[in-house]
Scaffold this motif. Structure first.
Motif, mmCIF file in Angstrom:
data_model
loop_
_atom_site.group_PDB
_atom_site.id
_atom_site.type_symbol
_atom_site.label_atom_id
_atom_site.label_comp_id
_atom_site.label_asym_id
_atom_site.label_seq_id
_atom_site.Cartn_x
_atom_site.Cartn_y
_atom_site.Cartn_z
ATOM 1 N N ARG A 93 45.071 25.998 35.009
ATOM 2 C CA ARG A 93 45.022 25.881 36.471
ATOM 3 C C ARG A 93 45.760 27.043 37.133
ATOM 4 O O ARG A 93 45.280 27.635 38.099
ATOM 5 C CB ARG A 93 45.625 24.550 36.922
ATOM 6 N N GLN A 94 46.926 27.383 36.616
ATOM 7 C CA GLN A 94 47.689 28.495 37.182
ATOM 8 C C GLN A 94 46.950 29.817 37.016
ATOM 9 O O GLN A 94 46.931 30.654 37.923
ATOM 10 C CB GLN A 94 49.063 28.559 36.522
ATOM 11 N N LEU A 129 43.823 30.239 36.889
ATOM 12 C CA LEU A 129 42.598 30.231 37.678
ATOM 13 C C LEU A 129 42.745 31.016 38.976
ATOM 14 O O LEU A 129 41.812 31.696 39.411
ATOM 15 C CB LEU A 129 42.200 28.781 37.977
ATOM 16 N N TYR A 130 43.906 30.967 39.583
ATOM 17 C CA TYR A 130 44.108 31.660 40.864
ATOM 18 C C TYR A 130 44.092 33.177 40.682
ATOM 19 O O TYR A 130 43.578 33.905 41.540
ATOM 20 C CB TYR A 130 45.392 31.170 41.515
ATOM 21 N N SER A 131 44.622 33.659 39.560
ATOM 22 C CA SER A 131 44.539 35.086 39.249
ATOM 23 C C SER A 131 43.089 35.500 39.027
ATOM 24 O O SER A 131 42.645 36.560 39.488
ATOM 25 C CB SER A 131 45.377 35.400 38.007
ATOM 26 N N LEU A 185 40.385 34.064 40.288
ATOM 27 C CA LEU A 185 39.683 34.057 41.566
ATOM 28 C C LEU A 185 40.025 35.294 42.393
ATOM 29 O O LEU A 185 39.165 35.841 43.089
ATOM 30 C CB LEU A 185 40.019 32.782 42.337
ATOM 31 N N ALA A 186 41.266 35.749 42.280
ATOM 32 C CA ALA A 186 41.665 36.967 42.993
ATOM 33 C C ALA A 186 40.918 38.181 42.444
ATOM 34 O O ALA A 186 40.500 39.069 43.207
ATOM 35 C CB ALA A 186 43.171 37.170 42.876
ATOM 36 N N GLN A 222 37.393 38.052 43.759
ATOM 37 C CA GLN A 222 37.362 38.427 45.177
ATOM 38 C C GLN A 222 37.516 39.943 45.346
ATOM 39 O O GLN A 222 36.824 40.556 46.177
ATOM 40 C CB GLN A 222 38.474 37.708 45.931
ATOM 41 N N LEU A 260 42.570 20.707 42.049
ATOM 42 C CA LEU A 260 41.617 21.773 42.368
ATOM 43 C C LEU A 260 40.795 21.408 43.601
ATOM 44 O O LEU A 260 40.570 22.250 44.484
ATOM 45 C CB LEU A 260 40.691 22.031 41.178
ATOM 46 N N ASP A 301 42.740 21.775 46.734
ATOM 47 C CA ASP A 301 42.851 23.185 47.134
ATOM 48 C C ASP A 301 41.522 23.739 47.631
ATOM 49 O O ASP A 301 41.402 24.944 47.859
ATOM 50 C CB ASP A 301 43.345 24.029 45.958
ATOM 51 N N LEU A 312 38.699 24.128 46.054
ATOM 52 C CA LEU A 312 38.016 25.001 45.110
ATOM 53 C C LEU A 312 36.669 24.395 44.730
ATOM 54 O O LEU A 312 36.497 23.165 44.725
ATOM 55 C CB LEU A 312 38.877 25.209 43.862
#
Length: 257
Positions: free
Chosen positions: A161-162, A164-166, A168-169, A172, A206, A209, A211
Motif C-alpha cells: 500500500r505504501q 503504491l503511492y510512489s 502512482l506518482a 502521473q 484504498l 483515498d 483510488l
C-alpha cells in the motif's frame, strides 16, 4: 488497438499471470491479441512458449538492439513476433539478457521506439498487453509511453500500500512528460482472501483515498501454480474454475469501462 500495460514496481504481485490470462481470454473472444514481454525474468514468455522459450529468436532484445544502429533496411516490427499455441494470440518474447542494453538505450533516448513499433502494428491487432519488470526503469517507462491504459496489480499488505503511492506518482509523471493519453485503468487486488480482516481493511483504505480499485478481485489458489507449471493459461486449463471465472469477470469489467 487497445494497448494496456500491467505495471507494479514490486515483484511477486502477479503481473505476468494477469497479463497472460487476460490476453488469453481476449484471444479466446476472437480479438487479435499481442503480449509484449519486457521483463528479463521472461515469465510471460515461459508461460506461453513453455520450456523452449529461451531458444526463441528474435526477441524483444533484438528489437531494441536494432534501434541502436543505423540500418538501411531494418526489420519490421512483425519480424520479432511469434505465434503461440492459441488462436489469435501472439508474443513478442523477452530475453534474460535484455537488461544489458538498458544504459545504451537510455543514453540514445530510445524511449519512444516501442510506441512507434506498436503504432505500425495498429492494423494487425485489436489488443496489446505489455508485461513489465518489477522496477521503474527504461523498459517500464517505454511500456508506459507506448500504452493507453495502465493496470496495477496489488497485493494486500501494508508495504504494498505504501509503495503504491510512489508508483502512482511515477505514472502521473509519465503522463505529464511523455504520454498525455495514458489512463490509470484500475488497481487489481490479487491473491485476495475475502475472509481475512487485514486484506479487506487495506482495500477499504484504498477506497477511502479515492483510488480506482476495480470491483473484481483475484483470489489465491494452487490452480495458478498448476497453470504455470503446465504452461497452459487458466481459460484453457480449467475453464470452470473459480479463479478462471474471476479473470473472465475482470476482463469483462475492463471492457465495460
Amino acid at each position: 488497438m487497445m494497448r494496456r500495460v500491467v505495471f507494479n514496481q514490486k515483484g511477486g504481485v502477479g503481473k505476468s499471470s494477469i497479463a497472460v490470462n487476460l490476453a488469453t481470454i481476449s484471444a479466446a473472444r476472437g480479438l487479435r491479441t499481442l503480449v509484449v514481454d519486457l521483463d528479463p525474468q521472461c515469465n510471460s514468455s515461459h508461460y506461453l512458449l513453455g520450456d523452449d522459450y529461451m531458444d526463441v529468436t528474435p526477441s524483444v532484445r533484438d528489437f531494441f538492439e536494432q534501434t541502436l544502429s543505423f540500418q538501411v533496411n531494418p526489420a519490421t516490427p512483425d519480424t520479432f513476433i511469434h505465434k503461440t499455441d492459441y488462436e489469435n494470440l501472439h508474443l513478442l518474447p523477452a530475453s534474460y539478457n535484455l537488461g544489458d542494453l538498458q544504459s545504451k538505450l537510455e543514453s540514445k533516448h530510445k524511449i519512444y521506439k516501442l510506441r512507434d513499433a506498436l503504432g505500425k502494428l495498429e492494423a494487425e491487432y485489436d489488443a496489446v498487453y505489455i508485461d513489465t519488470p518489477p522496477a521503474f526503469n527504461f523498459f517500464t517507462l517505454s511500456a508506459l509511453v507506448a500504452a493507453e491504459r495502465c493496470l496495477i496489480p496489488f497485493d494486500c499488505d501494508e508495504f504494498a500500500r505504501q509503495a503504491l503511492y510512489s508508483l502512482l506518482a511515477n505514472v502521473q509523471e509519465t503522463q505529464m512528460d511523455h504520454n498525455e493519453g495514458l489512463q490509470i485503468e484500475g488497481i487489481v487486488v490479487n491473491q485476495f482472501q475475502p475472509r481475512a480482516t487485514l486484506p479487506q481493511a487495506i482495500v477499504d483504505e484504498l477506497l477511502a483515498d479515492d483510488l480506482p480499485v476495480l470491483n473484481t478481485k483475484i483470489s489465491s489458489s494452487v490452480k495458478m501454480k498448476e497453470s504455470h507449471n503446465e504452461g497452459i493459461p487458466l481459460i484453457h486449463l480449467a475453464p470452470k474454475h473459480k479463479m478462471t471465472l474471476e479473470f473472465v469477470a475482470l476482463f469483462e469489467e475492463l471492457y465495460q469501462q
